[in-house]
Scaffold this active site. Sequence first.
Site, PDB file in Angstrom:
ATOM      1  N   SER A 157      58.704  93.282  70.002  1.00 60.74           N
ATOM      2  CA  SER A 157      60.124  93.016  70.188  1.00 60.74           C
ATOM      3  C   SER A 157      60.921  94.321  70.141  1.00 60.74           C
ATOM      4  O   SER A 157      60.704  95.198  70.971  1.00 60.74           O
ATOM      5  CB  SER A 157      60.596  91.998  69.136  1.00 60.74           C
ATOM      6  OG  SER A 157      61.868  91.506  69.431  1.00 60.74           O
ATOM      7  N   ASP A 234      58.592  81.897  74.908  1.00 59.76           N
ATOM      8  CA  ASP A 234      59.442  82.727  74.037  1.00 59.76           C
ATOM      9  C   ASP A 234      60.913  82.478  74.387  1.00 59.76           C
ATOM     10  O   ASP A 234      61.357  82.791  75.489  1.00 59.76           O
ATOM     11  CB  ASP A 234      59.077  84.198  74.256  1.00 59.76           C
ATOM     12  CG  ASP A 234      59.777  85.145  73.307  1.00 59.76           C
ATOM     13  OD1 ASP A 234      60.923  84.873  72.901  1.00 59.76           O
ATOM     14  OD2 ASP A 234      59.184  86.195  72.995  1.00 59.76           O
ATOM     15  N   HIS A 269      57.602  83.841  70.368  1.00 56.24           N
ATOM     16  CA  HIS A 269      57.898  85.206  69.914  1.00 56.24           C
ATOM     17  C   HIS A 269      57.275  85.518  68.552  1.00 56.24           C
ATOM     18  O   HIS A 269      57.454  86.603  68.029  1.00 56.24           O
ATOM     19  CB  HIS A 269      59.423  85.361  69.827  1.00 56.24           C
ATOM     20  CG  HIS A 269      59.925  86.774  69.880  1.00 56.24           C
ATOM     21  ND1 HIS A 269      59.918  87.526  71.040  1.00 56.24           N
ATOM     22  CD2 HIS A 269      60.472  87.579  68.933  1.00 56.24           C
ATOM     23  CE1 HIS A 269      60.450  88.715  70.806  1.00 56.24           C
ATOM     24  NE2 HIS A 269      60.776  88.780  69.537  1.00 56.24           N
TER      25      HIS A 269
END
Length: 292
Positions: A157, A234, A269
């Site tokens: 991320s 995600d 995620h």
Amino acid sequence: MAFETKATIASFGGKLFKLSHNSTETTTPMAVNLYLPPQSFTSDSPAKVPVLIYLSGLTCTPENCSEKGFFQHRASQLGLAVVYPDTSPRGLGHPGETDAWDFGVGAGFYVDAIRDPWRRGYRMESYVAHELPRALFSDPHYGRFLDADRVSITGHSMGGHGALTLYLKNPGLYRSVSAFAPIANPSRCPWGEKAFSGYLGDDREEWKKHDATELVKAWKGGDLKALVDVGTGDNFYKQGQLLPENLEKAAKEAGVEGLTVRYQEEYDHSYYFMATFSDDHVNHAAKHLGLL
């Protein structure tokens, strides 16, 4: 710049060390976790092992991935050390630094801030790329286990953004790069726009210096040796926070080879996603570090 060992934990036949040291870049104590594989403890004078640096995402500490990412599983088999830095300085007391989860503490975005008050201490780019590795490799105890000439980088991320940009900005510093669900075009997404305006000001040309999609356009280092995984389930991908397609398009238009982007059906995620594919990312690094 000695490291204080806060804890030692057995993990996959090796040892995870929870460390702390004083940073001149951040002007604060910084926590960092270091995993040494079992190969580091097979003799009184073991050979130095290569290093994979893992950069965490928003809100994270060195604990998150070292507990839930399962990097140690494959790293232990191959003889690879893993370094887990923190995501920002802590305790500086800047106004508003704990007001939001996506800016300030836990959200340093791996840039060197140039805007007040963040320019004091929020220097995570210099800390991760230079100060921390130098401190580890020169440490009289831990440095004897680590090969400073064989280093790769990865992240998740915000940390995927950090891994990609540090790799692209420092050709030759790392042998390869990989990323899980990276913020691949931060100049064009809400997370990046908030962070960059706060840390860097309103000059979008300055932002481009910290944006993987912009940086890849000028890459002259040959094969990119980059692996990116993104889950199609995600929510942040669906919301346009990650924009991996923009990175793919920029690399293709620039004639850059060696970027593999995989879209993993239904994965989100979370660390369930990361743990599923962590062996692949360790293998990617190991291939370029001479372990496979």
